[in-house]
Design a protein around this motif. Structure first.
Motif, PDB file in Angstrom:
ATOM      1  N   ASP A   1     -21.464  67.324  41.095  1.00 19.78           N
ATOM      2  CA  ASP A   1     -22.584  67.149  42.026  1.00 19.78           C
ATOM      3  C   ASP A   1     -23.100  65.726  41.895  1.00 19.78           C
ATOM      4  OD1 ASP A   1     -22.530  69.752  42.984  1.00 19.78           O
ATOM      5  OD2 ASP A   1     -23.810  70.490  41.356  1.00 19.78           O
ATOM      6  N   TYR A   2     -23.204  65.043  43.005  1.00 21.86           N
ATOM      7  CA  TYR A   2     -23.676  63.660  43.002  1.00 21.86           C
ATOM      8  C   TYR A   2     -25.111  63.618  43.479  1.00 21.86           C
ATOM      9  CZ  TYR A   2     -18.847  62.370  42.318  1.00 21.86           C
ATOM     10  OH  TYR A   2     -17.589  62.236  41.810  1.00 21.86           O
ATOM     11  N   PRO A   3     -25.950  62.708  43.029  1.00 13.05           N
ATOM     12  CA  PRO A   3     -25.681  61.664  42.057  1.00 13.05           C
ATOM     13  C   PRO A   3     -25.544  62.246  40.658  1.00 13.05           C
ATOM     14  CG  PRO A   3     -27.965  61.592  42.705  1.00 13.05           C
ATOM     15  CD  PRO A   3     -27.310  62.635  43.546  1.00 13.05           C
ATOM     16  N   ASN A   4     -24.672  61.647  39.865  1.00 10.45           N
ATOM     17  CA  ASN A   4     -24.389  62.121  38.519  1.00 10.45           C
ATOM     18  C   ASN A   4     -24.667  60.993  37.530  1.00 10.45           C
ATOM     19  OD1 ASN A   4     -23.167  62.897  36.098  1.00 10.45           O
ATOM     20  ND2 ASN A   4     -21.632  64.110  37.173  1.00 10.45           N
ATOM     21  N   GLU A   5     -25.581  61.224  36.605  1.00 12.61           N
ATOM     22  CA  GLU A   5     -25.971  60.209  35.621  1.00 12.61           C
ATOM     23  C   GLU A   5     -24.791  59.802  34.747  1.00 12.61           C
ATOM     24  OE1 GLU A   5     -28.240  57.459  33.853  1.00 12.61           O
ATOM     25  OE2 GLU A   5     -28.914  58.732  35.506  1.00 12.61           O
ATOM     26  N   GLU A   6     -23.951  60.753  34.417  1.00 12.83           N
ATOM     27  CA  GLU A   6     -22.819  60.480  33.544  1.00 12.83           C
ATOM     28  C   GLU A   6     -21.821  59.518  34.184  1.00 12.83           C
ATOM     29  OE1 GLU A   6     -19.308  63.199  31.774  1.00 12.83           O
ATOM     30  OE2 GLU A   6     -21.337  63.997  31.530  1.00 12.83           O
ATOM     31  N   LEU A   7     -21.658  59.596  35.502  1.00 14.20           N
ATOM     32  CA  LEU A   7     -20.689  58.745  36.188  1.00 14.20           C
ATOM     33  C   LEU A   7     -21.304  57.471  36.748  1.00 14.20           C
ATOM     34  CD1 LEU A   7     -18.782  61.507  38.155  1.00 14.20           C
ATOM     35  CD2 LEU A   7     -18.039  60.353  36.078  1.00 14.20           C
ATOM     36  N   SER A   8     -22.641  57.356  36.732  1.00 15.30           N
ATOM     37  CA  SER A   8     -23.281  56.196  37.343  1.00 15.30           C
ATOM     38  C   SER A   8     -23.135  54.972  36.451  1.00 15.30           C
ATOM     39  CB  SER A   8     -24.755  56.481  37.607  1.00 15.30           C
ATOM     40  OG  SER A   8     -25.450  56.546  36.384  1.00 15.30           O
ATOM     41  N   CYS A   9     -23.353  53.811  37.011  1.00 16.78           N
ATOM     42  CA  CYS A   9     -23.242  52.558  36.276  1.00 16.78           C
ATOM     43  C   CYS A   9     -24.488  52.290  35.445  1.00 16.78           C
ATOM     44  CB  CYS A   9     -23.015  51.398  37.244  1.00 16.78           C
ATOM     45  SG  CYS A   9     -21.457  51.511  38.120  1.00 16.78           S
ATOM     46  N   ALA A  10     -25.576  53.030  35.647  1.00  9.61           N
ATOM     47  CA  ALA A  10     -26.846  52.754  34.988  1.00  9.61           C
ATOM     48  C   ALA A  10     -26.769  52.937  33.483  1.00  9.61           C
ATOM     49  CB  ALA A  10     -27.922  53.669  35.564  1.00  9.61           C
ATOM     50  N   HIS A  11     -25.988  53.845  32.983  1.00  8.49           N
ATOM     51  CA  HIS A  11     -25.963  54.112  31.549  1.00  8.49           C
ATOM     52  C   HIS A  11     -24.938  53.261  30.791  1.00  8.49           C
ATOM     53  CE1 HIS A  11     -22.349  56.416  32.403  1.00  8.49           C
ATOM     54  NE2 HIS A  11     -22.131  56.491  31.096  1.00  8.49           N
ATOM     55  N   LYS A  12     -24.129  52.505  31.482  1.00 11.42           N
ATOM     56  CA  LYS A  12     -23.104  51.707  30.822  1.00 11.42           C
ATOM     57  C   LYS A  12     -23.729  50.502  30.128  1.00 11.42           C
ATOM     58  CE  LYS A  12     -19.442  53.256  33.770  1.00 11.42           C
ATOM     59  NZ  LYS A  12     -18.376  52.937  34.655  1.00 11.42           N
ATOM     60  N   THR A  13     -23.209  50.111  28.967  1.00 11.08           N
ATOM     61  CA  THR A  13     -23.767  49.020  28.177  1.00 11.08           C
ATOM     62  C   THR A  13     -23.037  47.704  28.399  1.00 11.08           C
ATOM     63  OG1 THR A  13     -22.373  49.640  26.319  1.00 11.08           O
ATOM     64  CG2 THR A  13     -24.584  50.592  26.394  1.00 11.08           C
ATOM     65  N   GLU A  14     -21.990  47.694  29.165  1.00  3.80           N
ATOM     66  CA  GLU A  14     -21.260  46.458  29.420  1.00  3.80           C
ATOM     67  C   GLU A  14     -22.118  45.523  30.251  1.00  3.80           C
ATOM     68  OE1 GLU A  14     -17.511  47.110  31.283  1.00  3.80           O
ATOM     69  OE2 GLU A  14     -17.006  48.779  29.978  1.00  3.80           O
ATOM     70  N   LYS A  15     -21.992  44.222  29.968  1.00  5.64           N
ATOM     71  CA  LYS A  15     -22.705  43.236  30.769  1.00  5.64           C
ATOM     72  C   LYS A  15     -21.919  42.974  32.043  1.00  5.64           C
ATOM     73  CE  LYS A  15     -25.063  40.531  27.298  1.00  5.64           C
ATOM     74  NZ  LYS A  15     -25.175  39.187  26.719  1.00  5.64           N
ATOM     75  N   THR A  16     -22.640  42.853  33.109  1.00  7.01           N
ATOM     76  CA  THR A  16     -21.985  42.512  34.359  1.00  7.01           C
ATOM     77  C   THR A  16     -21.867  40.999  34.443  1.00  7.01           C
ATOM     78  OG1 THR A  16     -24.064  42.394  35.583  1.00  7.01           O
ATOM     79  CG2 THR A  16     -22.957  44.552  35.484  1.00  7.01           C
ATOM     80  N   ALA A  17     -21.102  40.519  35.386  1.00  6.47           N
ATOM     81  CA  ALA A  17     -20.947  39.080  35.580  1.00  6.47           C
ATOM     82  C   ALA A  17     -22.280  38.459  35.964  1.00  6.47           C
ATOM     83  CB  ALA A  17     -19.892  38.816  36.648  1.00  6.47           C
ATOM     84  N   THR A  18     -23.073  39.163  36.735  1.00 11.31           N
ATOM     85  CA  THR A  18     -24.390  38.660  37.125  1.00 11.31           C
ATOM     86  C   THR A  18     -25.286  38.516  35.901  1.00 11.31           C
ATOM     87  OG1 THR A  18     -24.134  39.770  39.248  1.00 11.31           O
ATOM     88  CG2 THR A  18     -26.356  39.078  38.636  1.00 11.31           C
ATOM     89  N   ASP A  19     -25.266  39.515  35.017  1.00 11.01           N
ATOM     90  CA  ASP A  19     -26.065  39.440  33.794  1.00 11.01           C
ATOM     91  C   ASP A  19     -25.639  38.251  32.942  1.00 11.01           C
ATOM     92  OD1 ASP A  19     -27.418  41.700  34.564  1.00 11.01           O
ATOM     93  OD2 ASP A  19     -26.167  43.070  33.360  1.00 11.01           O
ATOM     94  N   GLU A  20     -24.350  38.020  32.839  1.00 13.14           N
ATOM     95  CA  GLU A  20     -23.849  36.881  32.078  1.00 13.14           C
ATOM     96  C   GLU A  20     -24.344  35.565  32.667  1.00 13.14           C
ATOM     97  OE1 GLU A  20     -21.870  36.377  29.376  1.00 13.14           O
ATOM     98  OE2 GLU A  20     -21.667  38.500  28.895  1.00 13.14           O
ATOM     99  N   LEU A  21     -24.294  35.418  33.983  1.00 14.75           N
ATOM    100  CA  LEU A  21     -24.738  34.188  34.635  1.00 14.75           C
ATOM    101  C   LEU A  21     -26.234  33.965  34.448  1.00 14.75           C
ATOM    102  CD1 LEU A  21     -22.664  34.272  37.942  1.00 14.75           C
ATOM    103  CD2 LEU A  21     -22.389  32.713  36.016  1.00 14.75           C
ATOM    104  N   VAL A  22     -27.014  35.028  34.564  1.00 17.09           N
ATOM    105  CA  VAL A  22     -28.464  34.905  34.372  1.00 17.09           C
ATOM    106  C   VAL A  22     -28.761  34.469  32.941  1.00 17.09           C
ATOM    107  CG1 VAL A  22     -30.613  36.234  34.247  1.00 17.09           C
ATOM    108  CG2 VAL A  22     -29.083  36.504  36.202  1.00 17.09           C
ATOM    109  N   GLU A  23     -28.063  35.027  31.985  1.00 16.55           N
ATOM    110  CA  GLU A  23     -28.268  34.680  30.585  1.00 16.55           C
ATOM    111  C   GLU A  23     -27.899  33.218  30.326  1.00 16.55           C
ATOM    112  OE1 GLU A  23     -26.219  36.023  26.478  1.00 16.55           O
ATOM    113  OE2 GLU A  23     -26.957  37.665  27.746  1.00 16.55           O
ATOM    114  N   LEU A  24     -26.762  32.752  30.880  1.00 21.05           N
ATOM    115  CA  LEU A  24     -26.366  31.353  30.727  1.00 21.05           C
ATOM    116  C   LEU A  24     -27.386  30.416  31.357  1.00 21.05           C
ATOM    117  CD1 LEU A  24     -22.515  31.491  31.393  1.00 21.05           C
ATOM    118  CD2 LEU A  24     -23.640  30.854  29.262  1.00 21.05           C
ATOM    119  N   TYR A  25     -27.894  30.796  32.534  1.00 19.60           N
ATOM    120  CA  TYR A  25     -28.891  29.982  33.219  1.00 19.60           C
ATOM    121  C   TYR A  25     -30.157  29.863  32.367  1.00 19.60           C
ATOM    122  CZ  TYR A  25     -32.478  28.594  36.518  1.00 19.60           C
ATOM    123  OH  TYR A  25     -33.525  27.955  37.126  1.00 19.60           O
TER     124      TYR A  25
END
Length: 185
Positions: free
Chosen positions: A148-172
């Motif tokens: 059943d969607y939306p599913n918290e387990e499958l969503s991107c919200a709980h993942k701990t990996e940094k996205t490319a956008t997060d990396e760029l913001v951190e570098l900036y």
């Protein structure tokens, strides 16, 4: 049926769109349809019922199609369809019910008028792939069909990996803080 036998009965060609139909606007290809029947013969009973009950509605829904009704004495009933490209179809409706005739009329209405042909493609290989057709769902877990969607387990919200956008913001932010530190000296 082998390919040789198939080609004897069916022509083959590439995909054709009459008058580029459907690109910009749709032009109905059925130009004229003729209902031929006998007023007294039993084999024309379904055709007479169709003419009495459904023909007026068909004519109203398809104003671009010319409808002819042609009674003939002691002759078998039939449909004759003529198309914009000059092609025509003939269907014997002997002892068909009103519903069968309605289905045939809808079939003729939706056709292009070109003869039915086996479609060819531009590519050819002597060794076709045995792997099958790829789809986006090919290597997915079948259990995803029951989720059943939306599913918290499958969503991107709980993942701990940094996205490319997060990396760029951190570098900036690091560069900004470094440049502010130099300016204060």
């Amino acid at each position: 049926m082998s390919n040789v036998t198939w080609n004897l009965f069916w022509g083959s060609s590439f995909v054709k769109a009459p008058l580029q139909n459907g690109i910009g606007r749709y032009v109905q290809q059925l130009q004229r349809i003729t209902f031929k029947f006998c007023k007294t013969h039993g084999g024309s009973h379904g055709m007479r019922e169709f003419i009495e009950k459904d023909l007026v509605d068909f004519a109203r829904e398809n104003p671009g199609v010319v409808v002819y009704v042609k009674p003939r004495r002691h002759r078998s009933p039939c449909l004759k369809a003529e198309y914009l490209n000059g092609g025509s179809d003939y269907i014997s409706t002997h002892k068909m019910s009103q519903d069968d005739i309605r289905r045939w009329v809808e079939y003729l209405r939706g056709r292009s008028g070109y003869p039915t042909e086996r479609l060819r493609k531009y590519q050819h290989t002597d060794h076709p792939s045995i792997q099958g057709v790829w789809t986006p769902w090919l290597h997915r877990d079948p259990a995803l069909n029951l989720v059943d969607y939306p599913n918290e387990e499958l969503s991107c919200a709980h993942k701990t990996e940094k996205t490319a956008t997060d990396e760029l913001v951190e570098l900036y932010e690091k560069q900004r803080l470094a440049s502010e530190g130099k300016d204060s000296l």
